[in-house]
Design a protein around this motif. Structure first.
Motif, short mmCIF file in Angstrom:
data_model
loop_
_atom_site.label_atom_id
_atom_site.label_comp_id
_atom_site.label_asym_id
_atom_site.label_seq_id
_atom_site.Cartn_x
_atom_site.Cartn_y
_atom_site.Cartn_z
N THR A 20 0.85 -1.18 0.00
CA THR A 20 0.00 0.00 0.00
C THR A 20 0.89 1.24 0.00
N LEU A 21 0.27 2.41 -0.08
CA LEU A 21 1.05 3.64 -0.13
C LEU A 21 1.94 3.78 1.10
N ALA B 156 3.22 9.93 -2.18
CA ALA B 156 2.20 9.75 -3.22
C ALA B 156 2.72 10.27 -4.56
N ARG C 75 5.31 7.74 -5.84
CA ARG C 75 4.68 6.54 -6.39
C ARG C 75 4.04 6.82 -7.75
#
Length: 204
Positions: free
Chosen positions: A152-153, A168, A171
């Motif tokens: 996940t983030l 974020a 990514r």
């Protein structure tokens, strides 16, 4: 400015592998338990490997013994896999385009090719970690959620709002790079398929 996520390279922004994951890679390298599989062509049993807390550099040579020198085969991509010899566990797999200015590489007996494969690892499979380091307990990766085990983030990291926003953005850039590489690989695959269909290329 230091890497806000703890990476050792102050010139790059990335989430580093955990110390446990780095130790696993070190053990695999020191025990010569890593190989490169070039699907459809063969394998390299002892590539030269160097690594840091995020990237792995794999250097190896391909010395082709077929097809005959007078009938070279165009190669649009290499399907590469870095895996363990002992258990056949995959660390990373990637399809690399071999086209230059839209033209495929020509391969035949006597062709020698030196390759450098640069891999950015976000995490290692926990099953691989625990097979190499049986004493490892708990979460072995920063990016895997402790409840679902999925990437996940934020994973299992505790980050500030600023760090979450920065991650974020990071990514998103990584996703765009992956998508660009995937487009190139798909383009190479599609072109090979068309040439096979048109009779311009023999399957390997």
């Amino acid at each position: 400015m230091p890497n806000m996520f703890g990476g050792k390279n102050a010139n790059g922004l990335y989430v580093p592998l955990t110390e446990v994951e780095q130790e696993v890679i070190q053990r695999l390298v020191e025990s010569d338990d890593l190989m490169v599989v070039i699907h459809g062509w063969g394998f390299v049993s002892s590539p030269r490997i160097s690594f840091g807390d995020h990237r792995v550099k794999v250097e190896f040579e391909l010395n082709f013994t077929s097809p005959p020198a007078n009938t070279p085969v165009p190669v649009y991509y290499f399907d590469l896999e870095l895996r363990t010899k002992s258990e056949g566990r995959t660390l990373f797999r990637q399809r690399q385009s071999c086209q230059y200015e839209g033209k495929p590489m020509q391969v035949a007996a006597g062709v020698f090719l030196g390759m450098v494969w640069d891999i950015a690892l976000s995490h290692l499979d926990p099953a691989l970690v625990k097979s190499v380091k049986p004493g490892a307990t708990g979460m072995t990766s920063r990016v895997l959620d402790k409840d679902t085990g999925k990437a996940t983030l934020t994973g299992n990291m505790r980050l500030s709002e600023k760090e979450i926003r920065t991650l974020a953005g990071l990514r998103d850039r990584e996703r765009m790079m992956r998508e660009d590489n995937l487009r190139k690989a798909r383009g190479a695959t599609d072109r090979e398929s068309r040439d096979i269909k048109d009779g311009k290329l023999r399957r390997k």
